[in-house]
Design a protein around this motif. Structure first.
Motif, PDB file in Angstrom:
ATOM      1  N   GLU A   1      21.494  91.665  48.122  1.00 21.16           N
ATOM      2  CA  GLU A   1      20.821  90.760  48.945  1.00 21.16           C
ATOM      3  C   GLU A   1      19.553  91.612  49.319  1.00 21.16           C
ATOM      4  O   GLU A   1      18.435  91.152  49.625  1.00 21.16           O
ATOM      5  N   ILE A   2      19.429  92.986  49.563  1.00 17.71           N
ATOM      6  CA  ILE A   2      18.620  94.209  50.040  1.00 17.71           C
ATOM      7  C   ILE A   2      17.812  94.213  49.027  1.00 17.71           C
ATOM      8  O   ILE A   2      16.523  93.909  49.333  1.00 17.71           O
ATOM      9  N   GLY A   3      18.156  93.901  47.632  1.00 18.02           N
ATOM     10  CA  GLY A   3      17.262  93.815  46.266  1.00 18.02           C
ATOM     11  C   GLY A   3      16.299  92.619  46.533  1.00 18.02           C
ATOM     12  O   GLY A   3      15.232  92.910  46.298  1.00 18.02           O
ATOM     13  N   ARG A   4      16.828  91.530  46.760  1.00 11.07           N
ATOM     14  CA  ARG A   4      16.233  90.355  46.848  1.00 11.07           C
ATOM     15  C   ARG A   4      14.941  90.303  48.027  1.00 11.07           C
ATOM     16  O   ARG A   4      13.822  90.086  47.947  1.00 11.07           O
ATOM     17  N   LYS A   5      15.439  90.925  49.127  1.00 11.09           N
ATOM     18  CA  LYS A   5      14.544  91.291  50.212  1.00 11.09           C
ATOM     19  C   LYS A   5      13.454  92.284  49.766  1.00 11.09           C
ATOM     20  O   LYS A   5      12.377  92.019  50.250  1.00 11.09           O
ATOM     21  N   LEU A   6      13.843  93.318  49.324  1.00 11.21           N
ATOM     22  CA  LEU A   6      12.895  94.183  48.809  1.00 11.21           C
ATOM     23  C   LEU A   6      11.953  93.758  48.009  1.00 11.21           C
ATOM     24  O   LEU A   6      10.401  94.092  48.011  1.00 11.21           O
ATOM     25  N   GLY A   7      12.287  92.841  47.123  1.00 15.64           N
ATOM     26  CA  GLY A   7      11.353  92.140  45.984  1.00 15.64           C
ATOM     27  C   GLY A   7      10.305  91.254  46.683  1.00 15.64           C
ATOM     28  O   GLY A   7       9.113  91.192  46.574  1.00 15.64           O
ATOM     29  N   GLY A   8      10.912  90.711  47.911  1.00 17.93           N
ATOM     30  CA  GLY A   8      10.007  89.729  48.523  1.00 17.93           C
ATOM     31  C   GLY A   8       9.121  90.321  49.214  1.00 17.93           C
ATOM     32  O   GLY A   8       7.786  90.135  49.470  1.00 17.93           O
ATOM     33  N   TRP A   9       9.411  91.470  49.831  1.00 12.27           N
ATOM     34  CA  TRP A   9       8.652  92.459  50.468  1.00 12.27           C
ATOM     35  C   TRP A   9       7.292  93.011  49.801  1.00 12.27           C
ATOM     36  O   TRP A   9       6.299  93.182  50.104  1.00 12.27           O
ATOM     37  N   ILE A  10       7.843  93.143  48.442  1.00  6.00           N
ATOM     38  CA  ILE A  10       6.943  94.088  47.605  1.00  6.00           C
ATOM     39  C   ILE A  10       5.768  92.851  47.237  1.00  6.00           C
ATOM     40  O   ILE A  10       4.672  93.131  47.130  1.00  6.00           O
ATOM     41  N   ARG A  11       6.331  91.683  46.915  1.00  5.52           N
ATOM     42  CA  ARG A  11       5.418  90.517  46.483  1.00  5.52           C
ATOM     43  C   ARG A  11       4.568  90.295  47.781  1.00  5.52           C
ATOM     44  O   ARG A  11       3.197  89.956  47.564  1.00  5.52           O
ATOM     45  N   ARG A  12       4.889  90.239  48.955  1.00  9.16           N
ATOM     46  CA  ARG A  12       4.169  90.094  50.212  1.00  9.16           C
ATOM     47  C   ARG A  12       2.967  90.941  50.295  1.00  9.16           C
ATOM     48  O   ARG A  12       1.718  90.654  50.661  1.00  9.16           O
ATOM     49  N   VAL A  13       3.364  92.273  50.261  1.00 10.12           N
ATOM     50  CA  VAL A  13       2.389  93.113  50.354  1.00 10.12           C
ATOM     51  C   VAL A  13       1.296  93.194  49.338  1.00 10.12           C
ATOM     52  O   VAL A  13       0.222  93.479  49.534  1.00 10.12           O
ATOM     53  N   GLU A  14       1.914  92.938  47.948  1.00 12.00           N
ATOM     54  CA  GLU A  14       0.908  92.821  46.678  1.00 12.00           C
ATOM     55  C   GLU A  14      -0.067  91.814  47.301  1.00 12.00           C
ATOM     56  O   GLU A  14      -1.222  92.029  47.037  1.00 12.00           O
ATOM     57  N   SER A  15       0.255  90.653  47.737  1.00 17.39           N
ATOM     58  CA  SER A  15      -0.667  89.644  47.986  1.00 17.39           C
ATOM     59  C   SER A  15      -1.603  89.935  49.164  1.00 17.39           C
ATOM     60  O   SER A  15      -2.531  89.492  49.094  1.00 17.39           O
ATOM     61  N   GLU A  16      -1.025  90.621  50.134  1.00 20.82           N
ATOM     62  CA  GLU A  16      -1.907  91.116  51.291  1.00 20.82           C
ATOM     63  C   GLU A  16      -2.913  91.888  50.845  1.00 20.82           C
ATOM     64  O   GLU A  16      -4.189  92.106  51.214  1.00 20.82           O
ATOM     65  N   ILE A  17      -2.584  92.927  49.837  1.00 19.77           N
ATOM     66  CA  ILE A  17      -3.739  93.803  49.328  1.00 19.77           C
ATOM     67  C   ILE A  17      -4.808  93.003  48.509  1.00 19.77           C
ATOM     68  O   ILE A  17      -6.026  93.362  48.472  1.00 19.77           O
ATOM     69  N   LYS A  18      -4.056  91.959  47.600  1.00 20.76           N
ATOM     70  CA  LYS A  18      -5.327  91.246  46.852  1.00 20.76           C
ATOM     71  C   LYS A  18      -5.947  90.269  47.574  1.00 20.76           C
ATOM     72  O   LYS A  18      -7.222  90.015  47.459  1.00 20.76           O
ATOM     73  N   THR A  19      -5.308  89.619  48.626  1.00 16.42           N
ATOM     74  CA  THR A  19      -6.007  88.574  49.384  1.00 16.42           C
ATOM     75  C   THR A  19      -7.337  88.946  50.392  1.00 16.42           C
ATOM     76  O   THR A  19      -8.379  88.089  49.942  1.00 16.42           O
TER      77      THR A  19
END
Length: 134
Positions: free
Chosen positions: A108-126
């Motif tokens: 579950e922590i791995g899933r949350k971490l993956g979501g966090w990574i995707r969110r930060v990647e989108s914030e950097i690109k946005t």
């Protein structure tokens, strides 16, 4: 001089709190590892828990551009941690029910971490695409 003790505040990041809870479980299980594995595989697993906690803690305070590097390193450490736990289970160093009890929150922590990574990647690109640039 008598200074009243107040415990530190709980961390505001749920994933960090989840990882600390998983570490507490591991801490109890590690006491029962066979001596041959306790100071080798057991110590390495313990170190990976601590290193992952450190990386997630640093990520909570880092700026966006640095945050992604911390999160990616944490993801690698977490995957290695799960792999070494599997090795310990295959060697019968930890019981199946203990392995399952520990592995579930780590997944579950791995899933949350993956979501966090995707969110930060989108914030950097946005920001670059918001003002018309690509």
């Amino acid at each position: 001089m008598n200074i009243p003790f107040t415990p530190p505040p709980k961390t505001p990041v749920p994933i960090l709190q989840d990882l600390i809870s998983a570490y507490k479980l591991w801490h109890e299980y590690a006491k029962n590892l066979p001596q041959g594995s306790r100071y080798t595989l057991g110590t390495r697993i313990t170190n990976l828990f601590v290193e992952t906690v450190e990386l997630l803690f640093c990520a909570t305070y880092a700026i966006k551009e640095q945050k992604l590097a911390y999160l990616r390193q944490a993801a690698i450490k977490l995957d290695l941690l799960k792999f070494l736990l599997q090795v310990a289970w295959e060697l019968k160093d930890i019981k199946t029910n203990n392995y399952a009890t520990l592995f579930e929150p780590l997944a579950e922590i791995g899933r949350k971490l993956g979501g966090w990574i995707r969110r930060v990647e989108s914030e950097i690109k946005t920001p670059a695409t918001m003002d018309g640039r690509k």
